[in-house]
Design a protein around this motif. Structure first.
Motif, PDB file in Angstrom:
ATOM      1  N   ASN A  88      34.362  37.724  53.046  1.00  0.00           N
ATOM      2  CA  ASN A  88      35.270  37.799  54.183  1.00  0.00           C
ATOM      3  C   ASN A  88      36.669  37.455  53.697  1.00  0.00           C
ATOM      4  N   ASN A  89      36.710  36.468  52.797  1.00  0.00           N
ATOM      5  CA  ASN A  89      37.959  36.130  52.142  1.00  0.00           C
ATOM      6  C   ASN A  89      37.717  36.047  50.648  1.00  0.00           C
ATOM      7  N   VAL A  90      38.709  36.477  49.891  1.00  0.00           N
ATOM      8  CA  VAL A  90      38.567  36.477  48.446  1.00  0.00           C
ATOM      9  C   VAL A  90      39.740  35.719  47.843  1.00  0.00           C
ATOM     10  N   ALA A  91      39.443  34.808  46.902  1.00  0.00           N
ATOM     11  CA  ALA A  91      40.517  34.116  46.194  1.00  0.00           C
ATOM     12  C   ALA A  91      40.451  34.521  44.729  1.00  0.00           C
ATOM     13  N   ARG A 118      36.006  28.874  56.243  1.00  0.00           N
ATOM     14  CA  ARG A 118      35.614  28.814  57.649  1.00  0.00           C
ATOM     15  C   ARG A 118      34.108  28.764  57.783  1.00  0.00           C
ATOM     16  N   GLN A 119      33.629  28.087  58.814  1.00  0.00           N
ATOM     17  CA  GLN A 119      32.206  28.054  59.143  1.00  0.00           C
ATOM     18  C   GLN A 119      31.677  29.495  59.256  1.00  0.00           C
ATOM     19  N   GLY A 120      30.605  29.800  58.525  1.00  0.00           N
ATOM     20  CA  GLY A 120      29.956  31.098  58.676  1.00  0.00           C
ATOM     21  C   GLY A 120      30.536  32.235  57.850  1.00  0.00           C
ATOM     22  N   GLU A 121      31.527  31.968  57.041  1.00  0.00           N
ATOM     23  CA  GLU A 121      32.083  33.077  56.254  1.00  0.00           C
ATOM     24  C   GLU A 121      31.531  33.072  54.826  1.00  0.00           C
ATOM     25  N   ILE A 122      31.702  34.206  54.163  1.00  0.00           N
ATOM     26  CA  ILE A 122      31.446  34.241  52.726  1.00  0.00           C
ATOM     27  C   ILE A 122      32.805  34.214  52.040  1.00  0.00           C
ATOM     28  N   PHE A 123      33.024  33.146  51.300  1.00  0.00           N
ATOM     29  CA  PHE A 123      34.292  32.963  50.614  1.00  0.00           C
ATOM     30  C   PHE A 123      34.052  33.239  49.140  1.00  0.00           C
ATOM     31  N   VAL A 124      34.746  34.223  48.589  1.00  0.00           N
ATOM     32  CA  VAL A 124      34.481  34.606  47.205  1.00  0.00           C
ATOM     33  C   VAL A 124      35.600  34.126  46.289  1.00  0.00           C
ATOM     34  N   LEU A 125      35.187  33.508  45.178  1.00  0.00           N
ATOM     35  CA  LEU A 125      36.142  33.148  44.128  1.00  0.00           C
ATOM     36  C   LEU A 125      35.932  34.124  42.984  1.00  0.00           C
ATOM     37  N   ALA A 171      42.989  36.142  50.266  1.00  0.00           N
ATOM     38  CA  ALA A 171      43.205  37.114  51.333  1.00  0.00           C
ATOM     39  C   ALA A 171      41.905  37.824  51.645  1.00  0.00           C
ATOM     40  N   THR A 172      41.899  38.598  52.736  1.00  0.00           N
ATOM     41  CA  THR A 172      40.752  39.457  52.996  1.00  0.00           C
ATOM     42  C   THR A 172      40.822  40.623  52.009  1.00  0.00           C
ATOM     43  N   PRO A 173      39.704  41.276  51.749  1.00  0.00           N
ATOM     44  CA  PRO A 173      39.730  42.392  50.797  1.00  0.00           C
ATOM     45  C   PRO A 173      40.774  43.453  51.147  1.00  0.00           C
ATOM     46  N   GLU A 174      40.858  43.805  52.433  1.00  0.00           N
ATOM     47  CA  GLU A 174      41.807  44.852  52.837  1.00  0.00           C
ATOM     48  C   GLU A 174      43.238  44.439  52.498  1.00  0.00           C
ATOM     49  N   GLU A 175      43.550  43.191  52.884  1.00  0.00           N
ATOM     50  CA  GLU A 175      44.886  42.672  52.634  1.00  0.00           C
ATOM     51  C   GLU A 175      45.201  42.709  51.146  1.00  0.00           C
ATOM     52  N   MET A 176      44.201  42.304  50.367  1.00  0.00           N
ATOM     53  CA  MET A 176      44.425  42.208  48.933  1.00  0.00           C
ATOM     54  C   MET A 176      44.646  43.593  48.322  1.00  0.00           C
ATOM     55  N   MET A 177      43.891  44.575  48.834  1.00  0.00           N
ATOM     56  CA  MET A 177      44.049  45.948  48.348  1.00  0.00           C
ATOM     57  C   MET A 177      45.431  46.477  48.693  1.00  0.00           C
ATOM     58  N   SER A 178      45.834  46.261  49.970  1.00  0.00           N
ATOM     59  CA  SER A 178      47.080  46.886  50.406  1.00  0.00           C
ATOM     60  C   SER A 178      48.285  46.041  50.027  1.00  0.00           C
ATOM     61  N   ASN A 179      48.045  44.760  49.765  1.00  0.00           N
ATOM     62  CA  ASN A 179      49.188  43.876  49.583  1.00  0.00           C
ATOM     63  C   ASN A 179      48.987  42.864  48.455  1.00  0.00           C
ATOM     64  N   PRO A 180      48.720  43.323  47.258  1.00  0.00           N
ATOM     65  CA  PRO A 180      48.486  42.367  46.166  1.00  0.00           C
ATOM     66  C   PRO A 180      49.734  41.534  45.892  1.00  0.00           C
ATOM     67  N   SER A 181      49.538  40.212  45.657  1.00  0.00           N
ATOM     68  CA  SER A 181      50.702  39.339  45.570  1.00  0.00           C
ATOM     69  C   SER A 181      51.422  39.477  44.232  1.00  0.00           C
ATOM     70  N   ASN A 182      50.740  39.933  43.198  1.00  0.00           N
ATOM     71  CA  ASN A 182      51.460  40.216  41.951  1.00  0.00           C
ATOM     72  C   ASN A 182      50.713  41.252  41.120  1.00  0.00           C
ATOM     73  N   SER A 183      51.219  41.538  39.952  1.00  0.00           N
ATOM     74  CA  SER A 183      50.657  42.649  39.177  1.00  0.00           C
ATOM     75  C   SER A 183      49.245  42.330  38.686  1.00  0.00           C
ATOM     76  N   TYR A 184      48.970  41.046  38.459  1.00  0.00           N
ATOM     77  CA  TYR A 184      47.632  40.668  37.993  1.00  0.00           C
ATOM     78  C   TYR A 184      46.591  41.002  39.055  1.00  0.00           C
ATOM     79  N   VAL A 185      46.915  40.636  40.298  1.00  0.00           N
ATOM     80  CA  VAL A 185      46.003  40.930  41.402  1.00  0.00           C
ATOM     81  C   VAL A 185      45.853  42.438  41.553  1.00  0.00           C
ATOM     82  N   LYS A 186      46.982  43.123  41.388  1.00  0.00           N
ATOM     83  CA  LYS A 186      46.981  44.576  41.556  1.00  0.00           C
ATOM     84  C   LYS A 186      46.034  45.233  40.540  1.00  0.00           C
TER      85      LYS A 186
END
Ligand SMILES: Nc1ncnc2c1ncn2[C@@H]1O[C@H](COP(=O)(O)OP(=O)(O)OP(=O)(O)O)[C@@H](O)[C@H]1O
Ligand SMILES: [Mg+2]
Lengths: 393, 285
Positions: free
Chosen positions: A236-239, A55-62, A250-265
């Protein structure tokens, strides 16, 4: 409106290195793994069918481990690396269709890059490094230097403009790198591990600096790191990338509370600094040591000389024996105790690779610094309570 | 049987001398207008350099060396030493000879740089050319310098012009090699940064690669100059004038003093040129 908001859009980006790309693609379709493809065809699949939007104006982290393809993705975004397939839209244009001239204009005006090892020109001073982007566009010397001075003061380097970049510290060099990237007033800033070469304190300072610049200029930033704390602090968003694929965006909060798999966790778990740091990162060399062979007198002298009220006692080959306090040493000198009885041997020790988080309960209870020993019980260093507590913050 | 083991068999013989002779003869017969033109324009060039050098009065040259060496060494003692050494060449009566030698060296070095710098740049840009060029340069550098005299003499006769050609060929490899090496050595991230900001190929070359490679390129220029000086005596065998011919005359007429005096003058010229050019590239680092 919402759609216009997306300044960058990457669709099914794939990048392979090697000659038998077609064959490799067939194999990927059949579901073979990256490693199998590499073995059979010699093709490295650096980026595998990656899609994301910025998105315009965000910091997107890979973020991802070494070799996961982060740099390759970001280098496709300004075509330093031509994609093997897939589409990259900048404000609706597929940049793969740009002619050489259009690409140059795109790089000169719309997107700029900050490099891990700064990529500065050592034959130029700070000012003309910062002004480089304007120089190649043919802006007059006076105008570009005025503009560069402005940006240099914004990144906090006023007074350094005449210095050779070789005279600058790492943090300052990267400030020049950022100034150079900002001079053309680009819409998108690509930053490939810009702070990884800096030591932790400077790194924190630079993160803060980046956030405040972002506050002022509201750029769109694509930021690469392998440090999850940095990712969560800035993004703002992390991939998360693994083996050339994006596993979760996802956003950091989402990723913390809702990791999509064990690697992310696993990744997000390590976000707590004390897990990332092991004992060897915070231990120091003991300045006050006494050899058991040399007796209480020597131990006392060590304590007086160094102004401590206790001393680590070691045996042959630096084997850790225990801790002797001032009172006990005095007692030995007065003949009230034998040296061996006086030494506290029942003290906690730890090892080099122990995570700092495991030390917290020990440090809380112990009255002394904690000795760090190796498998043979040899003294390697010590960890103070203060250091353990500091790592918590 | 016995003979076969001790003497190389005469039956296995390929004549490569005749084809080379033939080739040179062919060139002479069919290309002589070309060589004459080359020879004429080189002669003009050499004359121009010669008169430029001769226009500098001896005292001005000594003063110039004094200031130049002060500039690179920042030591008064060094500059006094170098200008005194130069003065000494005049004292032993060889100042004019040195001018003649300098003209040949300068002409050769200029031509070497005109050919070598662009070639080095091209070589740095292409792996294919580089794979082909490296063994050629290796051969050129290991070939005994005398060998270069042969084609020069055959095609252009005796005198200063063939001397310039032979010197140029001999002095060419280092500047090509180090220019290419220097440019390749430039940090890839720096080149990539220049690209990422939208530089054209030429801008990358002239604003980033060449300036970054300059210390290495200057080392190549220095080596080229030193190689050119080392050809001075050799070239006198095909009629080059100057200090070298004094050495040759010293040998032919068994006049040791004459030969040694010229030899000393050559050493002095070499030292001064080496230090001055080295100082220039050190400053660039
Ligand atoms: N120019 C290249 N030629 C061949 N293979 C390459 C090239 N560039 C990258 N690769 C390969 O592509 C894969 C991804 O590399 P990339 O540099 O994108 O990883 P990364 O996530 O940035 O890692 P790091 O954290 O080490 O920078 C790696 O296996 C790497 O070896
Ligand atoms: Mg990388």
């Amino acid at each position: 409106m919402n759609e216009n908001n997306k300044i960058l859009k990457v669709e099914n980006l794939t990048k392979m290195f090697g000659s038998k790309k077609l064959l490799a693609r067939e194999m990927l379709k059949k579901g073979l793994s990256k490693n199998e493809v590499l073995k059979k065809t010699g093709v490295t699949v650096a980026v595998d069918n990656v899609s994301f939007e910025v998105r315009q104006g965000e910091i997107f982290v890979l973020i991802g481990l070494s070799g996961s393809g982060k740099s390759t993705v970001i280098r496709c975004l300004n075509m330093l690396q031509p994609p093997t397939s897939g589409k990259i839209y900048f404000e609706g244009d597929n940049i793969k269709n740009y002619s050489a001239k259009q690409l140059r204009e795109f790089r000169r005006n719309k997107v700029s890059m900050v490099f891990q090892n700064f990529g500065l020109m050592s034959h130029r001073d700070v000012l003309s490094n910062a002004a480089y982007g304007l120089e190649i566009k043919g802006v007059s010397k006076k105008e570009r230097e005025e503009k560069a001075m402005e940006i240099i003061s914004m990144v906090g380097l006023s007074g350094w403009e005449g210095q050779s970049v070789l005279n600058l510290s790492g943090g300052m060099r990267q400030r020049v790198g950022i100034a150079r990237a900002l001079i053309n007033n680009p819409d998108v800033l690509l930053m490939d591990e810009p702070f990884s070469a800096l030591d932790p304190l400077v790194r924190r300072e630079m993160q803060f600096e980046l956030l405040s610049i972002q506050e002022k200029l509201n750029k769109t930033i694509v930021f690469i790191t392998h440090d999850i704390d940095e990712a969560f602090k800035l993004g703002n968003n992390v991939a998360i990338m693994q083996d050339g694929k994006i596993i979760q965006t996802a956003t950091p909060e989402e990723m913390m509370s809702n990791p999509s798999n064990s690697y992310v966790k696993e990744f997000t778990n390590s976000a707590d600094k004390t897990h990332v740091y092991s004992v060897k990162n915070i231990m120091i060399t003991p300045s006050c040591l006494a050899h058991s062979r040399n007796g209480a007198k020597n131990a006392l002298k060590q304590m007086y000389d160094n102004g401590f009220s206790s001393v680590f006692v070691v045996g042959d080959k630096l084997r850790f024996v225990g801790i002797l306090t001032l009172e006990r040493a005095l007692a030995v000198r007065n003949g009230e105790l034998s040296f061996n009885d006086a030494v506290y041997t029942d003290v906690p020790t730890t090892q080099l690779e122990t995570p700092v988080s495991d030390l917290i309960p020990i440090a809380a209870k112990s009255a002394f610094p904690i000795a760090v020993v190796d498998n043979d019980n040899r003294l390697k260093g010590l960890v103070t309570k203060a250091a353990v507590l500091a790592s918590l913050s | 049987m016995h003979k076969l083991l001790t003497v190389f068999p005469e039956d296995i013989y390929i004549d490569i001398k005749a084809p080379i002779d033939k080739f040179i003869n062919f060139m002479l017969q069919n290309w002589s207008p070309f060589f004459e033109a080359v020879s004429k324009s080189l002669q003009l060039f050499l004359n121009a350099i010669g008169s430029a050098v001769n226009a500098i009065p001896w005292w001005l040259l000594i003063i110039a060396v004094f200031f130049a060496s002060y500039k690179v060494s920042k030591k008064i003692s060094t500059s006094i030493l170098y200008s005194a050494l130069l003065f000494f060449i005049g004292v032993i009566g060889l100042f004019d000879m040195m001018y003649a030698t300098l003209a040949i060296i300068i002409a050769s070095v200029i031509i070497s740089l005109l050919i070598g710098l662009p070639s080095g740049i091209v070589m740095s840009a292409s792996k294919k050319i580089s794979i082909f060029a490296v063994p050629v340069l290796d051969t050129m550098q290991t070939m005994p310098s005398f060998v270069y005299l042969i084609p020069a003499v055959m095609l252009l006769g005796l005198g200063n012009v063939p001397a310039v050609i032979a010197t140029t060929i001999y002095a060419l490899p280092p500047v090509i090699r180090l220019t290419s090496h220097g440019i390749r050595q430039v940090d890839v991230e720096v080149v990539e940064a220049a690209k990422a900001f939208g530089s054209t190929k030429m801008q990358i070359l002239f604003k980033v690669q060449i300036p970054q490679a300059l210390p290495t390129i200057m080392a190549g220029v220095n080596q080229t100059i030193m190689m050119a000086i080392s050809m001075v005596v050799t070239c006198s065998m095909i009629g080059a004038t100057g200090l070298g011919s004094e050495v040759i005359k010293g040998i032919n007429r068994l006049e040791s003093g004459r030969g040694f005096a010229a030899g000393i003058a050559i050493v002095i010229v070499a030292i001064i040129l080496d230090r001055l050019t080295q100082g220039v590239f050190k400053k660039n680092e």
